[in-house]
Design an enzyme around this catalytic site. Structure first.
Site, PDB file in Angstrom:
ATOM      1  N   CYS B 155      10.565  -0.933  12.736  1.00 18.71           N
ATOM      2  CA  CYS B 155       9.974  -0.548  11.918  1.00 18.71           C
ATOM      3  C   CYS B 155       9.345   0.733  12.077  1.00 18.71           C
ATOM      4  O   CYS B 155       9.479   1.992  11.246  1.00 18.71           O
ATOM      5  CB  CYS B 155       8.165  -1.235  11.504  1.00 18.71           C
ATOM      6  SG  CYS B 155       8.193  -2.921  11.256  1.00 18.71           S
ATOM      7  N   HIS B 288       0.937   4.707   9.051  1.00 18.31           N
ATOM      8  CA  HIS B 288       2.024   3.896   9.231  1.00 18.31           C
ATOM      9  C   HIS B 288       1.292   2.762   8.590  1.00 18.31           C
ATOM     10  O   HIS B 288       1.559   1.846   7.508  1.00 18.31           O
ATOM     11  CB  HIS B 288       2.223   3.561  10.699  1.00 18.31           C
ATOM     12  CG  HIS B 288       3.843   2.432  10.567  1.00 18.31           C
ATOM     13  ND1 HIS B 288       4.490   2.470  10.276  1.00 18.31           N
ATOM     14  CD2 HIS B 288       2.978   1.247  11.047  1.00 18.31           C
ATOM     15  CE1 HIS B 288       5.110   1.159  10.637  1.00 18.31           C
ATOM     16  NE2 HIS B 288       4.368   0.146  11.063  1.00 18.31           N
ATOM     17  N   HIS B 321       4.773  -3.379   2.813  1.00 13.58           N
ATOM     18  CA  HIS B 321       5.055  -2.629   4.675  1.00 13.58           C
ATOM     19  C   HIS B 321       6.863  -3.280   4.387  1.00 13.58           C
ATOM     20  O   HIS B 321       7.559  -3.996   4.302  1.00 13.58           O
ATOM     21  CB  HIS B 321       4.978  -3.517   5.763  1.00 13.58           C
ATOM     22  CG  HIS B 321       5.015  -2.931   6.832  1.00 13.58           C
ATOM     23  ND1 HIS B 321       6.168  -1.626   7.376  1.00 13.58           N
ATOM     24  CD2 HIS B 321       4.591  -3.572   8.265  1.00 13.58           C
ATOM     25  CE1 HIS B 321       6.322  -1.684   8.542  1.00 13.58           C
ATOM     26  NE2 HIS B 321       5.387  -1.894   8.750  1.00 13.58           N
TER      27      HIS B 321
END
Lengths: 315, 398
Positions: B155, B288, B321
């Site tokens: 990620c 994030h 996400h």
């Protein structure tokens, strides 16, 4: 692009640590518990074990006393194959509902670097690069970028891929013989290589290296331009090889024209050095250990990319 | 970054909010959560996802290099190059692309058909299945002749790609680089996050109380980076400045951050140092903020220690996400905020949970002063952390 000195090398690969085997080749032993406890290594995938061993050997070879702040650049083409394929089989069986949770962290390409940072208690920057069969060259190039821009003076570069003969057998079982044959033709040898590379270390007897991966036309002008850009001048006695990959057949005559000499095209050499992706670093490791002339220029062509790795013993 | 200043001269994005940055900006302003059950993946459990519409996947003439992630990245990359060209910048001389799945959707299709006894007659893993497949598609389509690099750190992939792109500019390897990345949804990620109980049928609520986990999404985001000196010298105005970046490893656990967010904190402090900024300089943080219990608490702890009460938002309540694309999209969103002089609200929740000691940006957003500086954070499996610092375009002339 800075030329980097090789301070230490570690391998866990055919031709170095075990004999070369024909076809898809697996390492017979992976002595991971010489480096970490069984408790620590129980979740490691096969690729992580290979890379971990090579990394520890490189660190030891370089005499690095504190490996907690050594930035890591890892390279792999296919990653933890068993984890990736295992997940796909389980998804297929259960429409995604049930897969082994233990496989998940091992399915990302940066899992070997992650496990290594945990094992070394290393909190330094870390990236994993994956540029197909020229990933090793991409990793060395990224190490130069980090050294050039002050991320660190010294970088641990890792490279590896694993083989899975069971998957080739499965392809045959399910009628995908032509795909299995393609895999076997690659003569894939699993393995991993690690190197500690540094901007300083002119007294290192392991030599120095510079590498690059660029999208280029496979023609003499473009290749000459590439070598000029990186100030690559292969000496008369340099060993020059084109790595067998997707673009090798097109690249070899071009390279011969540019360098005015015959160029060998290699998949694995007579000593079995190499794995498909880690071949570049594996050949470099062999050269640095004194089994080749004092200069090696390795060129790889992969789809649209031209990659090179230039090593010299004294510069 | 030393003495070299990096200008952002182009942006491009494709996500659940739409096929370009205009749609991303409109979605950030609207702040309406519109996730739903996926339409492309047939799985045996309930899930909501942030799927991108078909117009987010660029049609192209390179079928041998095709993958969903590749065409999603291409959509955003084309916009970024077009955007940059409108400012009279030249073509990119290099490409750094971050992705966590690469051509995995093609691998899935191939493996499933093999397991069903219907194998394809041919399949080139290295052209369509490997991690570098999207990079090769984008580079070929945009005819980028120069250095190429694919980063796969789960990620943080595209945040790391932007950091490496900045390094290429700083060291003079190229004059202009296209940097960012993306990920399209695939069976592997949907099933993996499901089995880890990190996602489910409820909408994500980053930093919220009783947050149910993350919402996966399709997404890609790219920046064009150049030397500030050259941009200003040619009479152009940058969109923003990439002032610095910081990277670190947790050295803790493969899928969970340390509770105190120590690794994240190290990356934040390195990023500030690289940018020559102090915590007080930071106007807001594009976090994030995945919406998972562990990530948000650890990140909030790190933010509280480094930045105190600096306002925080997460884009993931709107775009989901997007894994390897998250750093790229959120970098674009941060640049859009600086251009609009407005930090957008934390969609999904405005009051932080008890275990998240952060100040969330409230509905309606927050006005930014001229020359504002913002931080974008990304964290990943393997304990990989990357933090970027952006300054408003007005800073470029200082």
């Amino acid at each position: 692009m800075k030329r980097l000195y090789i301070l230490g090398i570690g391998t866990m690969a055919t031709g170095h640590d075990e004999p070369f085997s024909e076809g898809l080749g697996m390492l017979e032993k992976l002595p991971i518990n010489e480096h970490v406890s069984p408790k620590q290594s129980r979740r490691f995938g096969r690729l992580t074990k290979m890379i971990y061993i090579a990394a520890k050997r490189a660190i030891e070879s370089a005499g690095v006393s504190d490996s907690t702040s050594l930035p890591i650049i890892n390279a792999t083409c296919i990653g933890e194959t068993r984890a990736g394929l295992g997940i796909l089989e389980q998804i297929h069986q259960t429409r995604g509902k049930t897969i082994s949770p233990a496989l998940v962290p091992n399915s990302v390409h940066n899992s070997p670097a992650g496990y290594l940072s945990i094992g070394l208690e290393n909190r330094a920057p870390s990236i994993t690069v994956s540029q197909g069969w020229v990933s090793s060259e991409a990793a060395v190039a990224a190490a130069s970028d980090w050294v050039d821009t002050g991320v660190s003076d010294t970088v641990l570069v890792l490279s590896g891929d694993e083989a899975d003969p069971a998957w080739v057998a499965k392809l045959r079982d399910f009628g995908a013989s032509s795909l299995a044959a393609v895999l076997e033709k690659e003569a894939f040898q699993e393995g991993a290589v690690a190197m500690v590379l540094s901007a300083s270390g002119g007294d290192s007897d392991l030599g120095s290296v510079v590498a690059g991966v660029e999208r280029r036309n496979f023609d003499p002008r473009s290749l000459s331009d590439l070598f000029n850009k990186y100030r690559i001048e292969a000496g008369e006695n340099a060993e020059v090889r084109v790595r067998r990959s997707a673009g090798a057949d097109r690249l070899r005559p071009v390279l011969a024209e540019v360098l005015h000499r015959p160029v060998e095209s290699i998949l694995v050499d007579g000593q079995g050095r190499g794995t498909a992706q880690a071949y570049a670093l594996n050949a470099l490791a062999s050269a640095a250990r004194g089994t080749a002339p004092d200069e090696l220029l390795l060129v790889g062509g992969e789809i649209d990319d031209v990659a090179f790795l230039h090593w010299v013993r004294n510069r | 970054l030393g003495k070299v200043r990096i200008a952002v001269t182009g942006i491009g994005a494709a996500s659940h909010l739409g096929p370009d940055t205009e749609a991303l900006l409109a979605g950030l302003k609207r702040s309406e959560q519109t996730f739903g059950p996926g339409t492309r993946h047939d799985v045996d459990f309930d899930i909501v996802v942030a799927e991108a519409d078909e117009d987010c996947f660029a049609p192209h003439s390179h079928p041998e290099l095709d993958s969903p992630t590749g065409s999603l990245c291409l959509k955003a990359a084309r916009e970024c190059v077009r955007h940059s060209a409108e400012q009279c910048a030249g073509a990119p001389e290099g490409l750094v692309l971050g992705t966590s799945t690469g051509g995995q959707s093609q691998n899935e299709r191939t493996v499933f058909s093999i397991l069903e006894g219907n194998p394809p007659s041919e399949f080139s893993y290295r052209r369509r299945g490997c991690m570098a497949a999207p990079t090769r598609l984008v580079a070929r389509d945009l005819d980028i002749a120069g250095p190429v690099q694919t980063i796969s750190t789960a990620c943080t992939s595209s945040a790391n790609a932007i950091a490496l792109g900045a390094a290429w500019i700083a060291e003079g390897r190229v004059s202009r680089v296209l940097a960012g990345g993306g990920d399209a949804l695939c069976y592997t990620t949907i099933s993996s996050f499901h089995i880890l109980e990190l996602t489910g049928p409820k909408f994500c609520t980053p930093f919220g109380q009783d947050r149910p986990g993350l919402t996966l999404g399709d997404g890609a985001g790219f920046l064009m980076l150049e030397r500030m000196e050259e941009v200003l010298g040619s009479g152009r105005a940058p969109l923003a400045e990439l002032m610095g970046y910081g990277m670190s490893s947790d050295a803790h656990h493969m899928t969970a951050p340390p509770e105190d967010g120590a690794g994240a904190e190290a990356a934040m402090r390195r990023a500030l140092e690289s940018a020559g900024a102090t915590p007080d300089d930071i106007a807001f943080i594009n976090a994030h903020g995945t919406g998972t219990p562990l990530n948000d608490a650890a990140e909030a702890n790190a933010i509280a220690r480094v930045f105190g009460k600096t306002p925080v938002m997460s884009c993931k309540g709107l775009v989901g996400h997007t894994l390897g694309g998250a750093g790229g999209i959120e970098a674009v969103a941060t640049v859009l905020s600086l251009l609009e002089r407005r930090a957008f609200e934390n969609a999904g929740v405005s009051q932080p949970a008890d275990d998240c000691p952060v100040t969330l940006i409230e509905p309606g957003g927050m006005l930014l002063k001229e020359g504002a500086v913002a931080v974008s954070t990304s964290f990943a499996f393997g304990g990989n952390n990357c933090v970027l610092v952006f300054g408003a375009r007005e800073r470029g002339t200082r």
